[in-house]
Write an enzyme that holds these catalytic residues in place. Structure first.
Site, PDB file in Angstrom:
ATOM      1  CE  LYS A   1      -1.516   1.545   4.120  1.00 27.20           C
ATOM      2  NZ  LYS A   1      -1.157   2.951   4.354  1.00 27.20           N
ATOM      3  CG  ASN A   2       2.669   2.685   3.466  1.00 24.17           C
ATOM      4  OD1 ASN A   2       1.481   2.978   3.330  1.00 24.17           O
ATOM      5  ND2 ASN A   2       3.236   2.571   4.654  1.00 24.17           N
TER       6      ASN A   2
ATOM      7  CB  CYS B   1      -4.015  10.498  12.521  1.00 28.39           C
ATOM      8  SG  CYS B   1      -2.411   9.755  12.576  1.00 28.39           S
TER       9      CYS B   1
ATOM     10  NE  ARG C   1       1.440  10.248  10.173  1.00 33.67           N
ATOM     11  CZ  ARG C   1       0.944   9.089   9.734  1.00 33.67           C
ATOM     12  NH1 ARG C   1       0.037   8.453  10.435  1.00 33.67           N
ATOM     13  NH2 ARG C   1       1.348   8.569   8.608  1.00 33.67           N
TER      14      ARG C   1
ATOM     15  NE  ARG D   1      -6.008   4.213   6.526  1.00 36.00           N
ATOM     16  CZ  ARG D   1      -4.913   4.512   7.237  1.00 36.00           C
ATOM     17  NH1 ARG D   1      -4.960   4.578   8.534  1.00 36.00           N
ATOM     18  NH2 ARG D   1      -3.778   4.780   6.630  1.00 36.00           N
TER      19      ARG D   1
ATOM     20  CG  ASP E   1       3.882   1.348   9.458  1.00 35.05           C
ATOM     21  OD1 ASP E   1       3.552   2.182  10.313  1.00 35.05           O
ATOM     22  OD2 ASP E   1       3.894   1.601   8.233  1.00 35.05           O
TER      23      ASP E   1
HETATM   24  C1  UD1 Z   1       4.978   6.792   6.357  1.00 34.89           C
HETATM   25  C2  UD1 Z   1       4.100   5.579   6.195  1.00 34.89           C
HETATM   26  C3  UD1 Z   1       3.619   5.088   7.560  1.00 34.89           C
HETATM   27  C4  UD1 Z   1       4.810   4.843   8.479  1.00 34.89           C
HETATM   28  C5  UD1 Z   1       5.717   6.068   8.527  1.00 34.89           C
HETATM   29  C6  UD1 Z   1       6.999   5.817   9.297  1.00 34.89           C
HETATM   30  C7  UD1 Z   1       3.085   5.978   4.029  1.00 34.89           C
HETATM   31  C8  UD1 Z   1       1.864   6.311   3.269  1.00 34.89           C
HETATM   32  N1  UD1 Z   1       2.962   5.952   5.365  1.00 34.89           N
HETATM   33  O1  UD1 Z   1       4.195   7.821   6.944  1.00 34.89           O
HETATM   34  O2  UD1 Z   1       2.887   3.880   7.365  1.00 34.89           O
HETATM   35  O3  UD1 Z   1       4.340   4.587   9.785  1.00 34.89           O
HETATM   36  O4  UD1 Z   1       6.083   6.461   7.197  1.00 34.89           O
HETATM   37  O5  UD1 Z   1       7.682   4.753   8.756  1.00 34.89           O
HETATM   38  O6  UD1 Z   1       4.123   5.688   3.473  1.00 34.89           O
HETATM   39  N2  UD1 Z   1       7.429  14.588  10.357  1.00 34.89           N
HETATM   40  C9  UD1 Z   1       7.575  15.931  10.599  1.00 34.89           C
HETATM   41  N3  UD1 Z   1       7.363  16.810   9.575  1.00 34.89           N
HETATM   42  C10 UD1 Z   1       7.020  16.406   8.313  1.00 34.89           C
HETATM   43  C11 UD1 Z   1       6.880  15.030   8.073  1.00 34.89           C
HETATM   44  C12 UD1 Z   1       7.092  14.140   9.107  1.00 34.89           C
HETATM   45  O7  UD1 Z   1       7.880  16.329  11.726  1.00 34.89           O
HETATM   46  O8  UD1 Z   1       6.836  17.270   7.425  1.00 34.89           O
HETATM   47  C13 UD1 Z   1       7.649  13.602  11.445  1.00 34.89           C
HETATM   48  C14 UD1 Z   1       6.410  12.778  11.790  1.00 34.89           C
HETATM   49  O9  UD1 Z   1       5.572  13.445  12.699  1.00 34.89           O
HETATM   50  C15 UD1 Z   1       7.027  11.529  12.387  1.00 34.89           C
HETATM   51  C16 UD1 Z   1       8.325  11.365  11.582  1.00 34.89           C
HETATM   52  O10 UD1 Z   1       8.586  12.629  10.994  1.00 34.89           O
HETATM   53  O11 UD1 Z   1       7.357  11.728  13.736  1.00 34.89           O
HETATM   54  C17 UD1 Z   1       8.260  10.334  10.495  1.00 34.89           C
HETATM   55  O12 UD1 Z   1       7.107  10.555   9.717  1.00 34.89           O
HETATM   56  P1  UD1 Z   1       7.024  10.209   8.174  1.00 34.89           P
HETATM   57  O13 UD1 Z   1       8.176   9.343   7.781  1.00 34.89           O
HETATM   58  O14 UD1 Z   1       6.816  11.454   7.396  1.00 34.89           O
HETATM   59  O15 UD1 Z   1       5.699   9.353   8.127  1.00 34.89           O
HETATM   60  P2  UD1 Z   1       4.706   9.321   6.910  1.00 34.89           P
HETATM   61  O16 UD1 Z   1       5.498   9.540   5.669  1.00 34.89           O
HETATM   62  O17 UD1 Z   1       3.535  10.173   7.191  1.00 34.89           O
END
Ligand code: UD1
Length: 426
Positions: free
Chosen positions: A22-23, A120, A125, A400, A308
């Site tokens: 999915k990701n 969430c 996020r 999901r 995850d």
């Molecule tokens: C993706 C995955 C999710 C997985 C996560 C971590 C997808 C669709 N989802 O989520 O299943 O749990 O990676 O492996 O691929 N952060 C910031 N600022 C930003 C972006 C992120 O502070 O602009 C922080 C987040 O709050 C979190 C950390 O960075 O603490 C990692 O998040 P991130 O890798 O971005 O997760 P997702 O990409 O949302």
């Protein structure tokens, strides 16, 4: 709202097949925005997030055909015209990964309006790093009424050092940079297999990306991208969930159509817990034998232990002899499953970012509530070993990201059904 009814106690036996990731599928579908030609994706999982992304793309004017059941879950996306480059709140609120369309939309149309994702269940996020990166590439970004609007004549290549490793942030900016003027250099990038998958598709579309899968990625901007065909990687989190299902039920389960190279940290940890594994090229067989023993985990960015898989691992730790400490480093509030596991007889205490699991407890069936995607998976695993019949509410979280979970688990001997079905009926 659908519920799962699970009667625990059956060891899982046989072969279970892993679907596409999915990701990986979500960013790859968003990448289709970058061309007016057709993009064909194979091995797309039939899960709710993919349906949501289809709705999102269609709402912008794309033609999307999800060909489930036919050759390889083949999906065709054609964004000949993007009449409405807007990601509406009604869609974004149900799937935070919708912010992945920001980069490709602005790259293709010079304009994007995307609803800001809220918090969430597992944490805040934020998408500040996506915004900072697009600004460095020359986009002007404003925020009002819950929407973020980005505009530019043409994005310019930039040197971006991510303050924090972000998976979708790396993917979003990658999609913005492929058609930017000049070269981009990204440092401290996410190294997840899903980033490699996306880069492979983008390169097949004519992009020039080097270094995906390492922390430094170089992108040479090109004027135009064209259509391509790409096969999505197997889902490493679904594979990991099935491996734990085999181990926790004391079964003999062949987890097939996976990529063991993407499962390194989990496989190492399972072996440390005493789980017997036969690791093949595209499958892993998990067999009961030794007693399960406790082992600590700390979640980290890839190639570390995936956040995850944290909840599912915790379910396993409840059945291991001894005490395991589970430390969550990626999200601030990812222990929603603890209360429900304790209601099933587990002995887990949480302090800050660490949970202490006193293992070897007998789990009992209970009515429990799913709070997010992976927490739901942990409850399914616990219910598979619990005494009696558990009822899991709000399984839409599960839908999901897991394709036909109840059907797949039933195929290897689990007693699981959606409320309304009859046990054993497919
Ligand atoms: C993706 C995955 C999710 C997985 C996560 C971590 C997808 C669709 N989802 O989520 O299943 O749990 O990676 O492996 O691929 N952060 C910031 N600022 C930003 C972006 C992120 O502070 O602009 C922080 C987040 O709050 C979190 C950390 O960075 O603490 C990692 O998040 P991130 O890798 O971005 O997760 P997702 O990409 O949302």
């Amino acid at each position: 709202m659908d519920k799962f009814v699970i009667r625990g106690g059956n060891p899982l036996l046989g072969t279970i097949k892993v679907s596409g990731a999915k990701n990986s599928a979500l960013p790859c579908m968003a990448a289709a925005i970058l061309t007016e030609d057709e993009v064909i994706l194979e091995n797309i999982p039939q899960v709710r997030d993919i349906e949501t992304e289809r709705r999102l793309l269609e709402s912008m004017g794309a033609e999307v055909e999800l060909g489930y059941g036919r050759a390889q879950h083949r999906t065709s996306i054609k964004c000949a015209v993007l009449s409405d480059p807007v990601a509406k709140y009604e869609i974004v609120k149900t799937m935070r990964a919708s912010s992945l369309v920001l980069g490709p939309l602005i790259a293709r149309t010079g304009m994007a309006r995307v609803a800001m994702p809220g918090g969430c269940a597992i944490g805040g996020r934020p998408i500040d790093l996506h915004i900072k990166g697009l600004e460095a590439m020359g986009a002007t970004i404003t925020q009002e009424h819950g929407y973020l609007e980005a505009r530019t004549n043409r994005l310019k290549g930039a040197h971006i050092v991510f303050d924090k490793i972000t998976v979708t942030g790396t993917e979003d900016l990658l999609m913005a940079a492929v058609m930017a003027e000049g070269e981009s250099l990204f440092e401290n990038c996410a190294r997840e297999p899903e980033v490699i998958d996306l880069a492979a598709l983008l390169n097949a579309m004519g992009a020039q990306i080097k270094g995906a899968g390492t922390s430094t990625i170089r992108i040479k901007g090109v004027a135009k991208l064209h259509g391509a065909r790409h096969r999505i990687n197997p889902d490493r989190i679904e594979a990991g969930t099935f491996l734990i299902a085999g181990a926790i039920t004391g079964g003999d389960l062949n987890v097939d159509c996976c990529n063991p190279a993407h499962l390194g940290s989990l496989l190492g940890k399972l072996e440390q817990c005493g789980v017997k594994l036969d690791i093949g090229k595209e499958n892993v067989r998990v067999r009961s034998g030794n007693k399960l023993v406790a082992a600590d985990i700390t979640t980290e960015e890839y190639p570390g232990f995936p956040t995850d898989m944290q909840a599912q691992y915790m379910a396993l730790a409840t059945q291991a002899e001894g005490t395991s400490v589970v430390t969550e480093n990626i999200f601030e509030n990812r222990f929603m499953h603890v209360g429900e596991l304790n209601r099933m007889g587990a002995n887990i205490t949480v302090q800050g970012r660490s949970a202490t699991v006193r293992g070897g407890t007998k789990l009992q069936s209970a009515a429990v509530m799913c709070s997010d995607l992976r927490a739901s998976a942990a409850l399914v695993l616990a219910a598979l070993v619990a005494d009696g019949e558990s009822i899991l509410d709000r399984v839409y979280h599960m839908d999901r990201g897991y394709e036909r979970l109840e059907e797949k688990l039933r195929g290897v001997g689990a007693q699981i059904r959606r409320m309304g079905e009859v046990f054993g009926k497919k």
